[in-house]
Design a protein around this motif. Sequence first.
Motif, mmCIF file in Angstrom:
data_model
loop_
_atom_site.group_PDB
_atom_site.id
_atom_site.type_symbol
_atom_site.label_atom_id
_atom_site.label_comp_id
_atom_site.label_asym_id
_atom_site.label_seq_id
_atom_site.Cartn_x
_atom_site.Cartn_y
_atom_site.Cartn_z
ATOM 1 N N UNK A 75 0.769 -1.242 -0.103
ATOM 2 C CA UNK A 75 0.113 0.047 0.226
ATOM 3 C C UNK A 75 0.816 1.396 0.245
ATOM 4 N N UNK A 76 0.348 2.115 -0.899
ATOM 5 C CA UNK A 76 0.934 3.554 -0.968
ATOM 6 C C UNK A 76 0.382 4.643 -0.388
ATOM 7 N N UNK A 82 -8.683 4.434 7.110
ATOM 8 C CA UNK A 82 -7.843 3.305 7.273
ATOM 9 C C UNK A 82 -7.773 2.424 5.920
ATOM 10 N N UNK A 83 -8.672 2.709 4.774
ATOM 11 C CA UNK A 83 -8.620 2.012 3.699
ATOM 12 C C UNK A 83 -7.378 2.286 2.822
ATOM 13 N N UNK A 84 -6.878 1.406 2.216
ATOM 14 C CA UNK A 84 -5.355 1.342 1.523
ATOM 15 C C UNK A 84 -5.628 1.210 0.019
ATOM 16 N N UNK A 85 -4.331 1.719 -0.595
ATOM 17 C CA UNK A 85 -4.462 1.407 -1.970
ATOM 18 C C UNK A 85 -3.070 1.463 -2.559
ATOM 19 N N UNK A 86 -2.575 0.458 -3.429
ATOM 20 C CA UNK A 86 -1.325 0.356 -3.766
ATOM 21 C C UNK A 86 -0.797 1.329 -5.009
ATOM 22 N N UNK A 87 -1.832 2.093 -5.489
ATOM 23 C CA UNK A 87 -1.379 2.927 -6.428
ATOM 24 C C UNK A 87 -1.002 2.850 -7.794
ATOM 25 N N UNK A 88 -1.813 2.057 -8.442
ATOM 26 C CA UNK A 88 -1.310 1.768 -9.613
ATOM 27 C C UNK A 88 -1.866 0.471 -10.541
ATOM 28 N N UNK A 91 -8.303 0.358 -11.163
ATOM 29 C CA UNK A 91 -8.915 1.618 -11.031
ATOM 30 C C UNK A 91 -8.667 2.357 -9.851
ATOM 31 N N UNK A 92 -8.864 3.454 -9.590
ATOM 32 C CA UNK A 92 -8.647 4.112 -8.368
ATOM 33 C C UNK A 92 -9.706 3.788 -7.433
ATOM 34 N N UNK A 93 -9.646 3.599 -6.188
ATOM 35 C CA UNK A 93 -10.953 3.240 -5.398
ATOM 36 C C UNK A 93 -11.632 4.644 -5.113
ATOM 37 N N UNK A 94 -12.929 4.465 -4.773
ATOM 38 C CA UNK A 94 -13.979 5.579 -4.642
ATOM 39 C C UNK A 94 -13.327 6.517 -3.733
ATOM 40 N N UNK A 95 -12.833 6.232 -2.777
ATOM 41 C CA UNK A 95 -12.278 7.188 -1.664
ATOM 42 C C UNK A 95 -11.249 8.130 -2.216
ATOM 43 N N UNK A 96 -10.509 7.576 -2.984
ATOM 44 C CA UNK A 96 -9.482 8.525 -3.850
ATOM 45 C C UNK A 96 -10.031 9.464 -4.903
ATOM 46 N N UNK A 97 -10.864 8.816 -5.570
ATOM 47 C CA UNK A 97 -11.526 9.920 -6.866
ATOM 48 C C UNK A 97 -12.375 10.970 -6.059
ATOM 49 N N UNK A 98 -13.040 10.644 -4.995
ATOM 50 C CA UNK A 98 -13.836 11.403 -4.365
ATOM 51 C C UNK A 98 -13.155 12.715 -3.620
ATOM 52 N N UNK A 99 -11.824 12.162 -3.178
ATOM 53 C CA UNK A 99 -10.944 13.036 -2.344
ATOM 54 C C UNK A 99 -10.262 14.186 -3.561
ATOM 55 N N UNK A 102 -12.534 16.689 -4.889
ATOM 56 C CA UNK A 102 -12.906 17.752 -3.762
ATOM 57 C C UNK A 102 -11.806 18.372 -3.628
ATOM 58 N N UNK A 103 -10.541 18.286 -4.184
ATOM 59 C CA UNK A 103 -9.471 19.201 -4.480
ATOM 60 C C UNK A 103 -8.369 18.854 -3.486
ATOM 61 N N UNK A 104 -8.164 17.696 -3.038
ATOM 62 C CA UNK A 104 -7.063 16.931 -2.464
ATOM 63 C C UNK A 104 -5.922 16.541 -3.423
ATOM 64 N N UNK A 105 -4.995 16.231 -3.090
ATOM 65 C CA UNK A 105 -3.966 15.432 -3.993
ATOM 66 C C UNK A 105 -3.704 14.117 -3.442
ATOM 67 N N UNK A 106 -3.090 13.353 -4.277
ATOM 68 C CA UNK A 106 -2.591 12.071 -3.798
ATOM 69 C C UNK A 106 -1.413 12.056 -2.836
ATOM 70 N N UNK A 107 -0.701 13.173 -2.711
ATOM 71 C CA UNK A 107 0.276 13.277 -1.717
ATOM 72 C C UNK A 107 -0.307 13.383 -0.050
ATOM 73 N N UNK A 108 -1.566 13.661 -0.228
ATOM 74 C CA UNK A 108 -2.044 14.118 1.101
ATOM 75 C C UNK A 108 -2.514 12.595 1.770
ATOM 76 N N UNK A 109 -2.425 11.666 0.929
ATOM 77 C CA UNK A 109 -2.820 10.450 1.455
ATOM 78 C C UNK A 109 -1.592 9.296 1.450
ATOM 79 N N UNK A 110 -0.487 9.832 0.946
ATOM 80 C CA UNK A 110 0.628 8.866 0.957
ATOM 81 C C UNK A 110 1.006 8.377 2.514
ATOM 82 N N UNK A 111 1.304 7.122 2.272
ATOM 83 C CA UNK A 111 1.843 6.247 3.627
ATOM 84 C C UNK A 111 3.412 6.805 3.792
ATOM 85 N N UNK A 112 3.923 7.345 4.983
ATOM 86 C CA UNK A 112 5.363 7.728 5.065
ATOM 87 C C UNK A 112 6.001 6.747 6.104
#
Length: 112
Positions: A75-76, A82-88, A91-99, A102-112
């Motif tokens: 997961x990336x 708490x839902x995860x996605x590997x990023x590639x 299809x993108x999960x619904x929670x990513x497409x909705x975010x 809404x103006x958010x970016x993928x970097x907002x959800x990156x696992x660090x």
Amino acid sequence: MASTLADINSQIKKHDEQIAQLRKQAEELRNQERAGVIEELRKKIAEYGLTAADLKLGTRGAKRSTGVVTIKAAAKYRSPTGETWSGGRGRKPRWITEALAAGKSLSDFEIK
């Protein structure tokens, strides 16, 4: 040694008949042995209390394994819930497409 084509064809036919008889005998022996093997396995299963799960046997109508192993990507991205996605993959999960909508970016959800 055969001297004509007809003689050779006759010998081939004779050998084909012998081969067919031998195959039939082999099949009959296999069926006899198979019955013994099945009985022996039933006794062992009963003796050890084995189940289909122990033997890794599927149930009726269950999908059989194709032998292809799929590797789950790490997961990336993680959602606030708490839902995860590997990023590639796929299809993108619904929670990513909705975010993203809404103006958010993928970097907002990156696992660090």
